[in-house]
Enzyme design. Structure first.
Site: not given
Ligand code: NAP
Length: 286
Positions: A52, A96, A119
């Site tokens: 990322k 994460q 997200d």
């Protein structure tokens, strides 16, 4: 033989367009910024976080990494999220998942400011997906819709079958197909006659997490097959949820693993970070 849907190539196009948007934003004094929070030392999560950051750098997005020890308490993690919520240089926050045992994922997700929730896991953003008024789309389903559009495939009036009902893939995927007027069935581990249902699909999305689970006899000739799976085969080699070598002869179009959905997921995170930067600076999102 089914035509390959090349997620790697499409994701490159998206990254090129994101890079030029970043350049434009920088001209107005805005550098989109993403904070990535990693708790613990899970090797797969470590790789995802590193990728990322590399992706951000490749398009000019500023990124910060917060690598916290396994022993981090819920309060320490929430305090960090609050700090990032208030930080002006950070437009997107990604924690994460999965988190180490003992940490409450749901509470962490709900603490991320909905405008920084790149997200799209916050209940407010999930609700928006339900009503079809999205700010951010969850990266994997959004990447799949981009692929479908890029291929000139329309979901309208099609029988769409999504195998898997997770909050991050299956459910939002079904919603996005529904918003585009597909007739959608969601299957899961308790579904009866799975093969029969899959055989009805014009568009079949596999998000199961089981290597080569979708076999050729489950696929209608000419169907479009999207493989979300990131599994390991009996030799430890990366493979998908679809038995690619057999299904490619039945499908009209099919995503490979690797090189299908995976790169699209990564590209969509960058797109969401740009969207977040625009929203937070009052710039219309087209
Ligand atoms: P998940 O949370 O484990 O969900 C798996 C789903 O599959 C569940 O809904 C489960 O049903 C269903 N399932 C399991 N066994 C089944 C069976 N025998 N028949 C029918 N359905 C069955 O997984 P996920 O997070 O959605 O991820 C799915 C896969 O996609 C994994 O391989 C993951 O690594 C991969 N993935 C890839 C990307 C990418 O960017 N390419 C992104 C995210 C995930 P129940 O609900 O009844 O248990």
């Amino acid at each position: 033989m089914g035509q390959l849907i090349d997620g790697k190539a499409v994701s490159k196009e998206i990254k090129t367009s994101v890079a030029s948007e970043v350049e434009e934003l920088k001209k107005s004094g805005i550098t989109p910024g993403l904070a990535v929070v990693l708790v613990g030392s899970d090797p797969a999560s470590r790789t995802y976080v590193t990728n990322k950051e590399k992706d951000c750098a490749s398009v000019g997005i500023y990124s910060e990494e917060y690598a916290l020890p396994e022993t981090t308490s819920q309060k320490e993690l929430l305090d960090l999220v609050h700090t990032l919520n208030a930080k002006k240089t950070i437009h997107g926050i990604l924690v994460q998942l999965p988190l180490p045992k003992g940490l409450e994922e749901e509470e962490v997700i709900q603490t991320i400011h909905p405008l920084k929730d790149v997200d799209a896991f916050h209940p407010e953003n999930v609700g928006r997906i339900m009503i079809g008024n999205c700010r951010f789309l969850p990266c994997t389903p959004a990447g799949i819709m981009e692929l479908i559009h890029h291929e000139g495939i329309s979901a309208e009036g099609k029988r769409c079958v999504v195998v898997g009902r997770s909050n991050i893939v299956g459910k939002p995927m079904a919603m996005l197909l529904l918003h585009e007027n597909g007739t959608v069935t969601i299957c899961h581990s308790k579904t009866k006659d799975l093969k029969k249902i899959c055989l009805e699909a014009d568009i079949l999305v596999a998000a199961v997490g089981r290597p080569k689970f979708i076999t050729a006899d489950m696929v209608k000739p000419g169907a479009v097959v999207i493989d979300v799976g990131m599994d390991r085969d009996e030799n430890g080699k990366l493979c998908g949820d679809v038995d690619f070598s057999e299904v490619q002869h039945v499908a009209s179009r099919i995503t490979p693993v690797p090189g299908g959905v995976g790169p699209m997921t990564r590209a969509m995170l960058l797109k969401n970070t740009i969207t977040a930067a625009k929203i937070q600076n009052g710039i219309p999102v087209l």
